[in-house]
Motif scaffolding. Structure first.
Motif, PDB file in Angstrom:
ATOM      1  N   PRO A 296      34.460  44.330  49.865  1.00 49.83           N
ATOM      2  CA  PRO A 296      34.216  43.674  48.718  1.00 49.83           C
ATOM      3  C   PRO A 296      32.901  43.545  47.970  1.00 49.83           C
ATOM      4  N   GLY A 330      37.766  42.079  36.102  1.00 45.20           N
ATOM      5  CA  GLY A 330      38.530  43.181  37.144  1.00 45.20           C
ATOM      6  C   GLY A 330      38.450  42.648  38.560  1.00 45.20           C
ATOM      7  N   LEU A 331      37.115  42.502  39.081  1.00 45.26           N
ATOM      8  CA  LEU A 331      36.759  42.259  40.396  1.00 45.26           C
ATOM      9  C   LEU A 331      37.245  40.654  40.918  1.00 45.26           C
ATOM     10  N   ALA A 333      40.072  39.348  39.665  1.00 39.68           N
ATOM     11  CA  ALA A 333      41.558  39.639  39.691  1.00 39.68           C
ATOM     12  C   ALA A 333      41.900  40.226  41.118  1.00 39.68           C
ATOM     13  N   TRP A 334      41.079  41.177  41.592  1.00 42.65           N
ATOM     14  CA  TRP A 334      41.475  41.964  42.825  1.00 42.65           C
ATOM     15  C   TRP A 334      41.025  41.064  44.283  1.00 42.65           C
ATOM     16  N   TRP A 335      39.860  40.333  43.963  1.00 38.66           N
ATOM     17  CA  TRP A 335      39.097  39.606  45.122  1.00 38.66           C
ATOM     18  C   TRP A 335      38.699  38.245  44.561  1.00 38.66           C
TER      19      TRP A 335
END
Length: 514
Positions: A296, A330-331, A333-335
């Motif tokens: 990440p 976006g980041l 939401a993913w991590w």
């Protein structure tokens, strides 16, 4: 009729990014119940903004986006934290039980510096765990503390089986538990072809550096290029931290921006079309992420580096801020765990300083007679230090007095070291001798970098202790803001400039006499 003022930056997406980030932090820090109430409040806000959208003028889209993003991220975080709170691993960690587990390694082992047997820490994703004789197939992140012998060779993507003792994590970041292991993995598979290729590049680069450079430089170069600090001496690491240069030894957005920027310059020089430039940059970006490990933190650095490079290349300041906000959302939401990660906060703030503050400061310096090159060096270093110093204070309880000067002094050598190291990394797996010759070009810049870090760290009062946490961040933020305000006065600027000249001369005198 008067025309409306032109905003230098489009900041309408900033409240939405702030709402999403804040909602994620609240959920991780205070639990699912609290953030579920926040989701309900934001849902009510969506209804209000939609019903009265005509009253908010040009800001209606930004306010609507803030309410929708706040509601969405609050709801998602409520689900994530509820899954964390109800995981059987969380309960077993409180009881400090012994477990057998199958995990997938998600980051390189990092050496833990404390007295006793040599130890490494690494993060991994659970796939299966045995709790009290009952098999559970579930996900979730754990942090492993293990002896270096038998664990320091693991690479991300490897699937291993271990036996260890659980304990609660030391901070709230959605990590289910610590797993303390006393022996090697019970079973491990071989790395995949991509993992093996990345490990080969990293080891070949380290070997070429060892052949070409003195020990301290050879240990530092892999950290500057691909984030490999496994061989970095403790005294060098301490000097870099005290001098405010520790960010150079980790993969950051600057690494990606420098490498992609070099490719753009070469492509423009030889007349390559924009389509093929984009293709090549995308391929290099993916290759660099693989070599530096697709963790990440590295992916976050790739995104931030791309945003910063986009702003510098296009010169479109208005688009840079929305791009940064979209990257943050976006980041997260993913991590979602990045919301409470200091490295993520440092990357976002540094990128914001690069695309928002530094162009303004460059223009201001040029209006006052500075050349473009020195103005850009000073503005970038000062802006990065100004926006990251409060976060560093919150994280480490310290403020580097010499940080700006040290970063200005090393700024001219960071890009050459990164580019030379990247070229050597490409060559090293096939021609180690040629890579060693290439790396000799980085010897002088590396010597200067280490010398600046060592001398800066040795200056009396180089680092000032501050309270950690929010108190330290507020203190440093207020002091930084006061300094910026003071610099707007011509008389005070001259006084501070004379003082800064005395400090720099004293620094050089101290370095020479030492």
């Amino acid at each position: 009729m008067n025309e409306p003022p032109i905003r230098p930056f489009d900041v309408r997406l900033v409240p939405a990014a702030f709402a999403g980030w804040t909602a994620t932090i609240i959920g991780i820090a205070f639990g699912s119940s609290t953030v579920a109430l926040l989701a309900a409040a934001w849902a009510l806000g969506v209804i209000v903004f939609f019903g009265r959208r005509a009253k908010f003028g040009s800001w209606r889209l930004g306010l609507m986006a803030m309410a929708v993003i706040g509601c969405s991220y609050s709801g998602t975080t409520a689900v994530n934290t509820w899954q964390f709170e109800t995981s059987p691993v969380t309960a077993a960690a409180v009881d400090r039980g012994w477990v057998s587990a199958e995990v997938v390694v998600s980051e390189d082992p990092r050496r833990v510096r404390f007295t006793g047997p040599e130890t490494v820490s690494l993060r991994a994703e659970l796939t299966r765990i045995d709790l009290g004789g009952v098999q559970h197939t579930l996900g979730g992140r754990v942090k492993i503390l293990a002896p270096a012998d038998g664990w320091d060779h693991l690479v991300p993507g490897q699937r291993i089986v271990l036996r260890g003792r659980l304990s609660p994590p030391d901070r709230a970041d959605l990590t289910l538990a610590f797993v303390r292991v006393e022996g090697p993995p019970l079973l491990e598979n071989r790395p995949g072809p991509i993992g093996r290729a990345a490990a080969n590049v990293r080891s070949a680069l380290a070997a070429a550096a060892t052949d070409a450079l003195p020990p301290d430089q050879a240990a530092l170069l892999p950290g500057l290029v691909v984030g490999d600090v496994s061989g970095l001496p403790e005294d060098v690491e301490t000097d870099f931290r005290a001098a405010g240069l520790a960010h150079l030894t980790a993969v950051s957005g600057a690494n990606f921006a420098i490498i992609l920027g070099a490719i753009l310059l070469v492509a423009r020089a030889i007349g390559v079309g924009p389509y093929w430039v984009l293709v090549v940059c995308a391929m290099v970006l993916v290759a660099f992420v693989v070599v530096a490990r697709p963790s990440p933190s590295v992916l976050r650095a790739a995104v931030m580096g791309g945003v910063g490079l986009l702003a510098l290349v296009t010169g479109r300041r208005k688009q840079a801020v929305p791009a940064l906000c979209a990257a943050v959302l976006g980041l997260l939401a993913w991590w979602p765990e990045l919301a409470v990660d200091f490295g993520f906060a440092l990357s976002v703030s540094a990128t914001a300083g690069l695309v928002v503050l530094s162009p303004v400061w460059v223009d201001w310096l040029r209006k006052h007679g500075w050349g473009r090159a020195p103005a850009e060096i000073v503005a970038v270093a000062a802006a990065a230090h100004a926006v990251t110093a409060p976060i560093v204070a919150a994280m480490a309880g310290t403020f580097s007095v010499v940080g700006v000067v040290a970063n200005i002094l090393v700024a001219p050598v960071v890009a050459p070291i990164t580019v030379v190291g990247a070229i050597a990394a490409v060559i090293a797996p096939w021609a180690g001798g040629v890579a060693s010759l290439v790396l000799k070009l980085s010897s002088a810049p590396l010597w200067w970098l280490i010398a600046v870090a060592r001398r800066s760290a040795a200056v009396p009062g180089a680092g000032i202790e501050t309270p950690s946490g929010i108190a330290g961040a507020l203190i440093v933020w207020v002091v930084t803001l006061m300094c910026i305000v003071v610099l707007r006065s011509r008389t005070l600027r001259r006084v501070l400039g004379a003082g800064a000249a005395v400090v720099v001369l004293a620094w050089f005198g101290f370095a020479i006499l030492r």
